[in-house]
Every structure is written in structure tokens, then in C-alpha cells.
Design a protein around this motif. Structure first.
Motif, mmCIF file in Angstrom:
data_model
loop_
_atom_site.group_PDB
_atom_site.id
_atom_site.type_symbol
_atom_site.label_atom_id
_atom_site.label_comp_id
_atom_site.label_asym_id
_atom_site.label_seq_id
_atom_site.Cartn_x
_atom_site.Cartn_y
_atom_site.Cartn_z
ATOM 1 N N LEU A 1 -3.673 13.390 -0.813
ATOM 2 C CA LEU A 1 -3.196 11.953 -0.427
ATOM 3 C C LEU A 1 -1.824 12.447 -1.140
ATOM 4 O O LEU A 1 -1.083 10.388 -0.403
ATOM 5 C CB LEU A 1 -4.429 11.777 -1.193
ATOM 6 N N TYR A 2 -1.655 12.823 -1.339
ATOM 7 C CA TYR A 2 -0.193 12.480 -1.963
ATOM 8 C C TYR A 2 1.277 13.449 -1.392
ATOM 9 O O TYR A 2 2.414 13.264 -1.847
ATOM 10 C CB TYR A 2 -0.274 12.614 -3.769
ATOM 11 N N MET B 1 2.263 11.219 4.839
ATOM 12 C CA MET B 1 1.446 10.326 5.607
ATOM 13 C C MET B 1 0.212 11.784 6.369
ATOM 14 O O MET B 1 -0.786 11.977 6.334
ATOM 15 C CB MET B 1 2.116 9.363 6.323
ATOM 16 N N ASP C 1 0.608 -1.175 -0.271
ATOM 17 C CA ASP C 1 0.273 -0.501 -0.114
ATOM 18 C C ASP C 1 0.398 1.462 -0.072
ATOM 19 O O ASP C 1 0.183 2.264 -0.771
ATOM 20 C CB ASP C 1 -0.668 0.084 1.575
ATOM 21 N N THR C 2 1.691 1.414 0.521
ATOM 22 C CA THR C 2 2.843 2.581 1.052
ATOM 23 C C THR C 2 4.433 2.481 0.197
ATOM 24 O O THR C 2 5.026 3.825 0.362
ATOM 25 C CB THR C 2 3.129 2.415 1.929
ATOM 26 N N ASP C 3 4.380 1.559 -0.357
ATOM 27 C CA ASP C 3 4.738 1.983 -2.222
ATOM 28 C C ASP C 3 5.139 3.080 -2.759
ATOM 29 O O ASP C 3 3.790 3.896 -3.125
ATOM 30 C CB ASP C 3 5.326 0.561 -2.608
ATOM 31 N N PRO C 4 6.677 3.580 -2.442
ATOM 32 C CA PRO C 4 6.057 4.885 -3.118
ATOM 33 C C PRO C 4 6.086 5.254 -4.422
ATOM 34 O O PRO C 4 6.261 6.260 -5.162
ATOM 35 C CB PRO C 4 7.659 5.936 -2.708
ATOM 36 N N PRO D 1 -0.508 6.169 -2.151
ATOM 37 C CA PRO D 1 0.872 5.961 -1.142
ATOM 38 C C PRO D 1 0.304 5.618 0.287
ATOM 39 O O PRO D 1 1.286 6.203 1.432
ATOM 40 C CB PRO D 1 1.476 6.225 -1.771
ATOM 41 N N LEU D 2 -0.818 5.344 0.189
ATOM 42 C CA LEU D 2 -0.975 5.575 2.200
ATOM 43 C C LEU D 2 -1.700 4.526 2.977
ATOM 44 O O LEU D 2 -1.711 3.049 2.346
ATOM 45 C CB LEU D 2 -2.726 6.044 1.988
ATOM 46 N N SER D 3 -1.039 4.157 4.178
ATOM 47 C CA SER D 3 -1.342 2.940 4.634
ATOM 48 C C SER D 3 -2.954 2.134 5.153
ATOM 49 O O SER D 3 -3.200 3.656 5.100
ATOM 50 C CB SER D 3 -0.487 2.462 6.070
ATOM 51 N N ARG D 4 -2.917 1.814 5.525
ATOM 52 C CA ARG D 4 -4.166 0.622 6.108
ATOM 53 C C ARG D 4 -4.571 2.062 7.112
ATOM 54 O O ARG D 4 -5.874 2.331 7.952
ATOM 55 C CB ARG D 4 -4.893 -0.645 6.137
ATOM 56 N N LYS E 1 4.112 3.956 -5.776
ATOM 57 C CA LYS E 1 2.543 4.780 -6.485
ATOM 58 C C LYS E 1 2.336 5.461 -6.658
ATOM 59 O O LYS E 1 1.027 6.500 -7.400
ATOM 60 C CB LYS E 1 1.778 3.968 -5.241
ATOM 61 N N ARG E 2 2.290 6.848 -6.670
ATOM 62 C CA ARG E 2 3.067 8.366 -6.530
ATOM 63 C C ARG E 2 3.425 8.130 -8.409
ATOM 64 O O ARG E 2 2.285 9.244 -8.264
ATOM 65 C CB ARG E 2 4.248 8.677 -5.810
#
Lengths: 280, 434
Positions: A104-105, B1, A71-74, B278-281, A76-77
Motif C-alpha cells: 500500500l506504501y 499507486m 489523500d495522496t499527500d506523500p 497515501p492512496l487516492s479514492r 502520509k508515508r
């Protein structure tokens, strides 16, 4: 040129139903790839896996050669998603929507303000920045939907049927936007089941059905898969005169001559008659 | 974040403040309904409790029955009217009167004889409205008091009492009595003594003594009533409970709105954008929980601020305890909202079920009426209802005047519920977007 995005043998099942089976393709910078298929073919599921909305059962998505991880892989930007749904907050203004999606980014301050301004300018909504989205027409919402996916300046843009239910003016404006993005070196994946859109925009096309890739080639290459046709298209340098038409008819093998026709041409007629200016 | 989390919270607050319905449910409704319940249940500070409407039909007209009717009429808990039996029955049937007391002819003499001698007791008819059973019990108790006072007063000094005593002595002396000899002799001695008492001339009271004591039997005790509140001199404020109850109810409703809002975001495809970032749950759900908690806290704060300003609610206990109970309640409510969002399918279907769940929770949690009026077994059962701990905790720090240590159990239980709801929500949340 190495691909910016690569989908490598992606597979996704829901119980006994295999939605996507070993789908692979890649997209390079400055390219628009068409992802074609009938309803339920697995297009949206494929896009969902690339965007990180769905976890593949097997296979991987690679961004600039590196697998997308979690989910948090950079990385994804690097991806901008323009979903089929009008994913906007109707009660908020266009600017407030973009401010939220930019945040969000991790965007803040003047970079965010600048991105919002240029995003609204890009889709022709700068003058409606303060208006609530619920007051927008369908075409305006579609364009704002596009701007929201581009706000963080992604390298890859995933477009899931971005022209559903809008007028030709807005659709034409979106096409112009997408061609502009291609010119800026973005890699675009364009999902649709409108053939003429793909034909206009895409260099290469991947056709999926029942979750599998059944063809992947350029438009010309795909035409080449068909058996020889009796139909031959001739593009003239200028509108045909009576003499030219008479000369063509004189060729013994020629049966009928169709000067204009087909939906694409009808749309050209429509845009010629009504103009290309956006009707907001 | 943190930028993303703050943006989610900011956006949720913005959406909340642009939604007129949410504002009404969050701020106006709890204040309006709490004020209403406060008026109904608290009785206000100077309000007189409504008297029970009754009718007394005196079919006897004796000194005793007249004294009973007079005693009832003087009782401030009753609003007494007269009339015939038929009028009384009709008034009860139509709901205008709660109880009708019908004193039959000959009641005075029969009651006097039954008072000492074991003669057959006369009957008083009570015609009552079955939908007012608690008032019937109250009227029966008050009637007993006035009958005993009237009969005993008449028997010890009244004219009717003298006649009844003499008649009783005559019947004891008459042949054919079935009473054992020893009992008859003892009763005759008692009645003779009563006769002598009634015939005497009362002695003047010594200097400094109270005036002539009331005739007959009187209540052998007086009651001193003391409301135990935070401190001596601080009156119970019934609005404190109603504002606690309604505050908790409507902050739970606010969190149901949060839950259905999340489901709506999913339905509209907005959740796709959130998941694509790119956000955690943890950030996504944590920010949503924070939004819910802030909205819940604002609702509770505004509700209590109004109650304090208008109805004089005071934090008689610990202020830090009050703040901690509010925060723990808000966290419990927001995690409850997350759980609803995790379990729900569509916003429309979820709203109905969640509203029912909240109504049951607050009803059993004592938000409408205090939990101490429940049967003992139900009071134990409701300990598993988080709203019960929230309302009890707020009651404790407001009018009960409990200190911080005293509300720690409530705070702990509310935080435990928050953790439980959040854990279940994370476990059941549907992360994949179709």
C-alpha cells in the motif's frame, strides 16, 4: 528540536455534537506523547484526523512543518497507524498481511522482503511468519498489528490503545518495542486510558475530555497540578532492611509505610513469578 | 499507486481462493444449477417430451366414440388410460391424471345429427386438475381434432353415419318440422347426396395416385416445424441459456460477497489502514472494482468452459462479442457490488437485502426462464434490469449465432449500467472512518 508532528486547533463535529474542539499539541523525534482521556473524549477522532481517516472541519495537521494535504499527500508515508482494531486479514498468513500493507506504501521486491523479515523479528513473530493470523493468540495479533504499522518505516507512529485485551507478557513486549522505537528517533503518539502505561512510557501527556485539551504537561508537571498530598514516595537504592524501616518509622511525621503495592508493582510481581518470555 | 492497486487486487483474489464458500458459490453452484435447469428446460437433444397423462371414459361405445378414443390413444402428446367415471375423477383429484375425458352414452348419434342438421350438440365432460391449466388447453385442442375426424369419417361412409343420415332425412320429411321450407329442401338435398356418396362403390385409384383417401374431413394442412438457430443444421442447445442465466446469477452473488467483504473490512478496521496510506479514492475503489470484475469473469469463464466441455455449448456467433459481453457483464456486476458496499451499513444486514435484490434481478432478467415467456408488458419493464441484457447478450452470441455488431447494444447497455452503478457508488461511499 522542531516538532515532527503538530496538530493545530483541530476541530471535528458530527451534526450538533462537537467531537473535537480546537485540539493542539506537537511531538518531536524521539518522544512518546501520551494522549489520555476517558471513553468518548475525542482521542480516536483526533488520531483519525492526523492519520487522514477524517477530514477536520477546521485546523490542520503539519508534518515536519508542512500541512498535510489530501489523500495522496506523500507526507502520509511519514505516518504509521496502529489502530485499536486488530486490522488484519485472518485468512492470510502474517507474511501475506505484511506484504499487502507494505505494498500500500509502494514497497516491492527485496526492500519489502527485508522490511517484513525485520518487522516480524522486531515483534517476535519471525517463526510464525507462514501461519495464518486466525491461529494467533490475542497478544500475537496485537504485535502483528504493530508490525503492520511500522513496515514502511514511518517517522511518526500513531498508536490507538495498542495493548487492549492482551496478557502482561505481550504488553511488556510491546512496551519494549515502543521504547526501542523512541531510541531510534521515532515520534510516537500513544492513546490510552491506562494511566500506568502512560506513566511508564511517556515524557509528556495531553489529557482530553469532551473533545478539548484540559491539560498538557510532563508527568511531573501534571502531578504538580494536584494539591499537596500527605503521600510521599521514596525510592531506595536497594530493598529496605529492617533497620531502614525502623528509622523511617521513627520520624514523627510518618504515619504508615507501604513497601510494595499498586498495580504497577503487582504487575512486576506477576512478571517476576511468570517470567517475561512471550507465551505464544 | 499501481503497486498498491495490484496489491489490493492480489489480496482480494488470495482471500477469494482461500474462502471455500466463495469458491463453491463462484464455480460449483452455477455449474450444478445450470446443469439442472438445462436438463429440465432443454429436453436434451434426443429426449422425448413427457406425455400428458389423461383418462378416457367411453360411456357410449359407438363407432364414433371408439374412434375418438383410438385417436387420442395414438397421439404421442398424450398418455391415455381408461376406467370408469369414478376412477377417473379420483385419479384427477389425487393428481395422477391431468385431464379425464368422459364421453356420454348416445354421443355418437347425437354428434352425427348435430354435424349437419343443427340438432342439439351433445356434451363431453372434461374433469381437470386446476393446477395444470395449460395442459387442459392442449388436451382440448387435441380432442377437437380427433372428434371432428371421427365424426366426419363416420358421417361420410360409416354404418352409423348412414343410419343417422337416413334418420335425419325421415325427420325432415315428417310433418311438424319448424325449419323453413327452402332450408329443409336444401338440407334434404345435401343429406341425399351424402347417402348416395356413402352407397357408392369406391373407384380404383388411377396408377401413381395415392391410396384411397381417408374418409370424412381431414386437417387441410400439414405443419413443418423448423427451429431457427445460428445456422441450418445446428440444433438449439438449451444448456446455453441455463448456463448464461446461472453464470450471471452467481457472478452477481460473487460481487455481493465482494461488497459484504468491503463492509467487513470496514467493521474490522482494515479500511483504516487503506485510508491511512497515501492512496487516492479512485485507486481504492478502482482496485476493488477490478477485483470484483476479475472474480466475476473467472466465474463466468469456468461456468461456460464446463458447459462447452460437457454439454456441447458452442459460441455460434462472434467470439469477440462473447468476450466483450462477458467483460461488460463482469464490470456491471463489480460496480453493482461497489454500490451495495456504498449503501450498506453492516455486512450481515446488507447480505440479506443484496441477495434478495440479486434474486429479483436475475428472475426478472430471464436467468431462470427466458424473458420471452414473460407477458409483453413485463418484457418491456425488464429492459431496465441489467441481468436481462447480460443473459440476452450471452444467448445472442451462443445459440442464436449473432455477430459482434448484433450484440453491441447489449454491451453498450451493460457498460452504461456499470458506469451508472460506479458513479452512484462513488457519490454515496462513506470515506470517513470513525
Amino acid at each position: 528540536m522542531p516538532p515532527v508532528l503538530a496538530a493545530d486547533r483541530l476541530r471535528k463535529s458530527y451534526g450538533a455534537l462537537t467531537a473535537v474542539a480546537d485540539v493542539s499539541f506537537d511531538v518531536s523525534a524521539g518522544e512518546i506523547l501520551g494522549l489520555l482521556g476517558p471513553n468518548g473524549a475525542g482521542k480516536s477522532t483526533t488520531v483519525g484526523m492526523i492519520a487522514g481517516l477524517l477530514e477536520p472541519d477546521s485546523g490542520q495537521v503539519r508534518i515536519n512543518g508542512a500541512p498535510l494535504a489530501g489523500d495522496t499527500d506523500p507526507a502520509k508515508r511519514s505516518i504509521g497507524l496502529v489502530p485499536q482494531d486488530l486490522a488484519l486479514f485472518e485468512e492470510l498468513s502474517a507474511r501475506e498481511n505484511l506484504r499487502f500493507f507494505g505494498a500500500l506504501y509502494g514497497m516491492t521486491g527485496s526492500p519489502l522482503d527485508d522490511a517484513i523479515a525485520s518487522g516480524l523479528e522486531f515483534v517476535g513473530l519471525a517463526e510464525r511468519a507462514r501461519d495464518r493470523v486466525k491461529a494467533f493468540s490475542g497478544g500475537m495479533k496485537r504485535r502483528l498489528n504493530l508490525a503492520a504499522g511500522l513496515l514502511h518505516d514511518p517517522q511518526i507512529v500513531l498508536l490507538d490503545e495498542p495493548t487492549v485485551g492482551i496478557d502482561p507478557q505481550s504488553r511488556n513486549a510491546i512496551f519494549d518495542n515502543l521504547e526501542s522505537l523512541r531510541a531510534r528517533g521515532k515520534a510516537l503518539v500513544y492513546t490510552t486510558h491506562y494511566m500506568e502505561e502512560v506513566e511508564r512510557l511517556c515524557e509528556r501527556i495531553v489529557i482530553v475530555d469532551h473533545g478539548r485539551v484540559i491539560a498538557a504537561d510532563t508527568v511531573k508537571g501534571l502531578y504538580g497540578m494536584l494539591p499537596a498530598s500527605r503521600r510521599l514516595t521514596i525510592e531506595l537504592r536497594e530493598p529496605p532492611t529492617d533497620a531502614v524501616l525502623a528509622a523511617l518509622r521513627a520520624v514523627p511525621a510518618v504515619g504508615a509505610i507501604d513497601v510494595a503495592g499498586g498495580r504497577g508493582d503487582l504487575e512486576t510481581v506477576f512478571l517476576t513469578l511468570t517470567g517475561r518470555t512471550l507465551r505464544d | 499507486m499501481m503497486t498498491a492497486a495490484a496489491a489490493i487486487v492480489r489480496k482480494d483474489l488470495l482471500m477469494f481462493f482461500t474462502d471455500r464458500r466463495a469458491l463453491i458459490m463462484g464455480f460449483v453452484a452455477p455449474i450444478a444449477i445450470a446443469s439442472f435447469f438445462g436438463f429440465i428446460f432443454s429436453g436434451g437433444r434426443d429426449r422425448v417430451t413427457a406425455a400428458v397423462p389423461i383418462r378416457v371414459v367411453d360411456g357410449d361405445g359407438s363407432a364414433i366414440s371408439v374412434a375418438i378414443a383410438r385417436g387420442l390413444a395414438a397421439d404421442k402428446a398424450l398418455a391415455v388410460q381408461g376406467g370408469t367415471v369414478d376412477e377417473a375423477r379420483e385419479a384427477v383429484r389425487t393428481g395422477k391424471t391431468t385431464v379425464a375425458i368422459v364421453v356420454p352414452a348416445g354421443f355418437g348419434d347425437a354428434a352425427g345429427q348435430a354435424f349437419f342438421g343443427g340438432a342439439q350438440r351433445p356434451q363431453i365432460d372434461l374433469l381437470y386438475d386446476p393446477s395444470h391449466a395449460p395442459e387442459l388447453a392442449m388436451v382440448r385442442g387435441i380432442l377437437t381434432q380427433h372428434v371432428m375426424q371421427a365424426v366426419s369419417a363416420e358421417m361420410f361412409g360409416g354404418e352409423q353415419g348412414r343410419r343417422v343420415t337416413e334418420r335425419s332425412l325421415e325427420s325432415l320429411a315428417a310433418p311438424g318440422s319448424t325449419m323453413p321450407e327452402a332450408d329443409r329442401t336444401a338440407l334434404a338435398d345435401l343429406l341425399s347426396s351424402v347417402n348416395r356418396w356413402n352407397a357408392r362403390t369406391p373407384s380404383p385409384a388411377p396408377p401413381g395416385a395415392s391410396p384411397t383417401p381417408a374418409r370424412g374431413l381431414t386437417m387441410p394442412y400439414d405443419v413443418r416445424e423448423q427451429a431457427v438457430t445460428a445456422q441450418a443444421g445446428i440444433a438449439y442447445n438449451g444448456f446455453a441459456h441455463s448456463f448464461a442465466g446461472m453464470g450471471v446469477q452467481f457472478l452477481l452473488f460473487a460481487c455481493v460477497d465482494l461488497a459484504t467483504g468491503m463492509l467487513l473490512e470496514r467493521q474490522l478496521g482494515l479500511w483504516k489502514r487503506l485510508r491511512a496510506a497515501p492512496l487516492s479514492r479512485a485507486v481504492l475503489l478502482g482496485a476493488k472494482a477490478a477485483s470484483g470484475a476479475i472474480i466475476a469473469l473467472m466465474s463466468l469463464t469456468v461456468t461456460f468452459a464446463f458447459g462447452m466441455a460437457v454439454f456441447g455449448i458452442r459460441i455460434e456467433g462472434s467470439w469477440p462479442g462473447f468476450v466483450a459481453v462477458c467483460v461488460a457483464t463482469a464490470l456491471m456486476a463489480s460496480s453493482f457490488g461497489l454500490l451495495i458496499a456504498a449503501l450498506g451499513k453492516t455486512p450481515q444486514a446488507t447480505r440479506g437485502v443484496a441477495t434478495l435484490a440479486v434474486l429479483l434481478m436475475v428472475m426478472l432478467g430471464g436467468a431462470w426462464v427466458p424473458s420471452f415467456v414473460f407477458p409483453a408488458w413485463l418484457q418491456k419493464v425488464t429492459l431496465v434490469i441489467p441481468a436481462r441484457w447480460a443473459v440476452d447478450g450471452l444467448d445472442a452470441v451462443t445459440w442464436r449465432g449473432v455477430d459482434f455488431m448484433g450484440v453491441l447494444p447489449a454491451i453498450g447497455v451493460l457498460l452504461a449500467f456499470a458506469a451508472l452503478f460506479a458513479t452512484l457508488a462513488v457519490a454515496r461511499f462513506r470515506w470517513e472512518e470513525d
